[in-house]
Scaffold this active site. Structure first.
Site, PDB file in Angstrom:
ATOM      1  N   HIS A 182       0.760  -1.371  -0.028  1.00 27.06           N
ATOM      2  CA  HIS A 182       0.189   0.065   0.114  1.00 27.06           C
ATOM      3  C   HIS A 182       1.244   1.164   0.344  1.00 27.06           C
ATOM      4  CE1 HIS A 182      -3.334  -2.437   1.786  1.00 27.06           C
ATOM      5  NE2 HIS A 182      -3.640  -2.227   0.511  1.00 27.06           N
ATOM      6  N   GLU A 185       1.519   3.948   2.921  1.00 26.54           N
ATOM      7  CA  GLU A 185       1.906   3.694   4.095  1.00 26.54           C
ATOM      8  C   GLU A 185       3.347   3.649   4.366  1.00 26.54           C
ATOM      9  OE1 GLU A 185      -0.007  -0.145   4.484  1.00 26.54           O
ATOM     10  OE2 GLU A 185      -2.004   0.556   4.284  1.00 26.54           O
ATOM     11  N   ARG A 237      -3.122   4.624  -2.425  1.00 27.21           N
ATOM     12  CA  ARG A 237      -2.972   3.407  -1.722  1.00 27.21           C
ATOM     13  C   ARG A 237      -2.897   2.455  -2.909  1.00 27.21           C
ATOM     14  NH1 ARG A 237      -5.777  -0.023   2.318  1.00 27.21           N
ATOM     15  NH2 ARG A 237      -6.844  -1.584   1.455  1.00 27.21           N
ATOM     16  N   ASN A 256      -3.347  -5.589  -2.364  1.00 28.88           N
ATOM     17  CA  ASN A 256      -3.664  -6.354  -1.054  1.00 28.88           C
ATOM     18  C   ASN A 256      -5.157  -7.027  -1.139  1.00 28.88           C
ATOM     19  OD1 ASN A 256      -2.499  -7.934   1.000  1.00 28.88           O
ATOM     20  ND2 ASN A 256      -3.430  -6.848   2.413  1.00 28.88           N
ATOM     21  N   ARG A 257      -5.867  -6.881  -2.466  1.00 30.24           N
ATOM     22  CA  ARG A 257      -7.091  -7.746  -2.491  1.00 30.24           C
ATOM     23  C   ARG A 257      -6.742  -8.391  -3.706  1.00 30.24           C
ATOM     24  NH1 ARG A 257      -7.070  -5.587   1.700  1.00 30.24           N
ATOM     25  NH2 ARG A 257      -8.699  -4.596   2.904  1.00 30.24           N
ATOM     26  N   TYR A 362     -11.297  -6.694  10.141  1.00 27.84           N
ATOM     27  CA  TYR A 362     -12.429  -6.658   9.449  1.00 27.84           C
ATOM     28  C   TYR A 362     -12.219  -7.925   8.394  1.00 27.84           C
ATOM     29  CZ  TYR A 362      -9.632  -3.647   6.588  1.00 27.84           C
ATOM     30  OH  TYR A 362      -8.733  -2.896   5.952  1.00 27.84           O
ATOM     31  N   GLU A 384       0.481  -4.319  11.577  1.00 25.72           N
ATOM     32  CA  GLU A 384      -0.254  -2.873  11.287  1.00 25.72           C
ATOM     33  C   GLU A 384       0.577  -2.083  12.417  1.00 25.72           C
ATOM     34  OE1 GLU A 384      -2.321  -1.895   9.273  1.00 25.72           O
ATOM     35  OE2 GLU A 384      -3.287  -3.647   8.387  1.00 25.72           O
TER      36      GLU A 384
HETATM   37 ZN   LIG Z   1      -1.978  -1.456   4.082  1.00 29.23          ZN
END
Ligand SMILES: [Zn+2]
Length: 427
Positions: A182, A185, A237, A256-257, A362, A384
């Site tokens: 991402h 980040e 992102r 990341n999907r 989530y 994270e």
């Molecule tokens: Zn991320």
């Protein structure tokens, strides 16, 4: 006169850089149940809100709301009895402050070309790639620089293999660490660079993690997006893939999907969403590169750590909430890493928590973390990093350079604890 003009010019360029965020506000909202999560999620595309973090446990969700939709967003929250407060009324103020701090840190910290990099600020793509090349040529017996492929826009995707046996001893386990899947980040980059620095300079408290383990370190998994955050849009992102929409009104896939692990189940098919999953699993060159590393070394890779921001969490699969078969052992490894970080973290950040990503955060699908499990990596995690905040209010994706060293150091303690866990089981 010329100096004065060029000063004015560069000043106005900086201002123009963040102009699109002028008047955007950062909201903290208290979400009470899954219906409210759903409600907020459904506002993402129509109101162009940007969900920075979801609320979990006692933390509030953090959402960036465009100036033109502020009233409408507040209306919806009020009508649904959702508690909120405006944390930052104009995010551009903090973006300009981050630029100021980074520029200040940059003075007197020009890279010296000696295969070292500072932990005094965030380095851009060119600086990081130069550093990786210097490390590879300065430590030829230990380091191999791999050009793993091209990004959507044609940038190289580079990673390092670090090994005392040139990756030839196939009995050695591999630890694979990745950051910046991402783009925005930024704070996730220093820890992977710090890991490289520790490993190649031999500045290790536990030399065995180098002797007994081979390392793969991919600092910039999304080079197009990362470059874009430096030159155009600080809060980008996704990757920069085009062709998903007429006139490319919205672009980019959430990498990341996009992995082939329950792909499409808990993500978006709308290219304007921040969690757009792409045309099909591995439609994107950047996710393919990570897939190919895992396919090539999957049987030797025992731990994968995908570094993200923010929330002080160490998460494991599956992303849909079903526990991985060895969850107890995975949880134990996670706890050891969290304990190591918590021992050296700053007092103002909360302790790391450890858990299944869907339970703690989530449900999500198409995750790199889950694909590593598919590729037979037994210990796969998302970090994270902490939701830090400096006295000026710089928070989450924005980085105070004064905190870079601390974040790099404390995250390394977690990575090191993970590597020791692997060493104790597999060697
Ligand atoms: Zn991320």
């Amino acid at each position: 006169m010329f100096l004065y003009l060029s000063f004015l010019l560069s000043f106005s360029l900086v201002l123009a850089k963040h102009e699109m965020y002028d008047g955007h506000s950062l909201f903290e909202i208290k979400i009470q149940d899954v219906n409210q999560i759903e409600l907020v999620r459904n506002l993402e595309v129509p109101l162009q809100i940007d969900i920075w973090t979801y609320s979990q446990m006692d933390k509030k969700a953090v959402i960036l709301v465009p100036k033109k939709n502020l009233e409408q967003f507040q209306d919806v929250l009020n009508r649904n009895d959702i508690q909120y407060n405006v944390d930052v009324d104009n995010i551009k103020r903090l973006m300009d402050e981050e630029d100021r701090l980074m520029d200040e840190a940059k003075k007197g910290s020009e890279r010296s070309g000696t295969a070292r990099i500072g932990f005094d600020r965030i380095y851009n793509l060119t600086e990081v790639y130069t550093y990786l090349e210097e490390v590879a040529s300065s430590y030829p017996d230990l380091v191999t620089l791999v050009n793993a492929g091209k990004s959507f826009e044609g940038r190289d995707i580079k990673y390092l293999k670090i090994s005392t046996t040139n990756f030839e001893d196939t009995s050695k386990p591999i630890v694979f660490v990745e950051s910046l899947l991402h783009a925005r980040e930024w704070v996730t980059l220093p820890p992977t660079l710090y890991a490289i620095d520790k490993l190649v300079t031999g500045n290790l408290t536990e030399r065995s993690v180098l002797d007994k383990i081979d390392w793969i370190i991919l600092p910039i998994a999304n080079p197009d997006g990362y470059e874009f955050t430096h030159v155009q849009n600080r809060f980008w992102r996704k990757n920069r893939a085009t062709g998903y929409m007429i006139n490319d009104i919205c672009v980019g896939v959430d990498l990341n999907r996009n992995f082939d692990a329950n792909w499409g189940a808990f993500s978006s098919s709308n290219v304007c969403s921040e969690i757009f999953h792409g045309r099909y699993a591995f439609s994107e060159p950047e996710s393919k590169v990570v897939r190919d590393i895992l396919r090539t070394y999957g049987n030797r890779t025992k731990m994968f750590m995908d570094i993200h921001s923010a929330g002080s969490m160490i998460l494991y699969g599956w992303g849909n909430g079903v526990l991985v078969p060895n969850a107890l052992s995975v949880h134990t490894a996670g706890i050891q890493m969290a304990v190591a970080i918590n021992a050296v973290k700053t007092s103002w950040n909360p302790n790391y928590i450890v858990g299944n990503s869907a339970l703690v955060l989530y449900q999500a699908s198409g995750l790199a973390m889950d694909y590593a499990t598919v590729a037979d990596v037994p210990y796969s995690f998302v970090y994270e990093l902490p939701q830090h905040r400096n006295s000026a209010g710089i928070t989450i994706f924005l980085v105070d350079p004064a905190l870079v060293q601390q974040f790099a150091m404390e995250t390394w303690e977690g990575i090191l604890a993970g590597a020791k866990f692997v060493r104790d089981i597999y060697t």
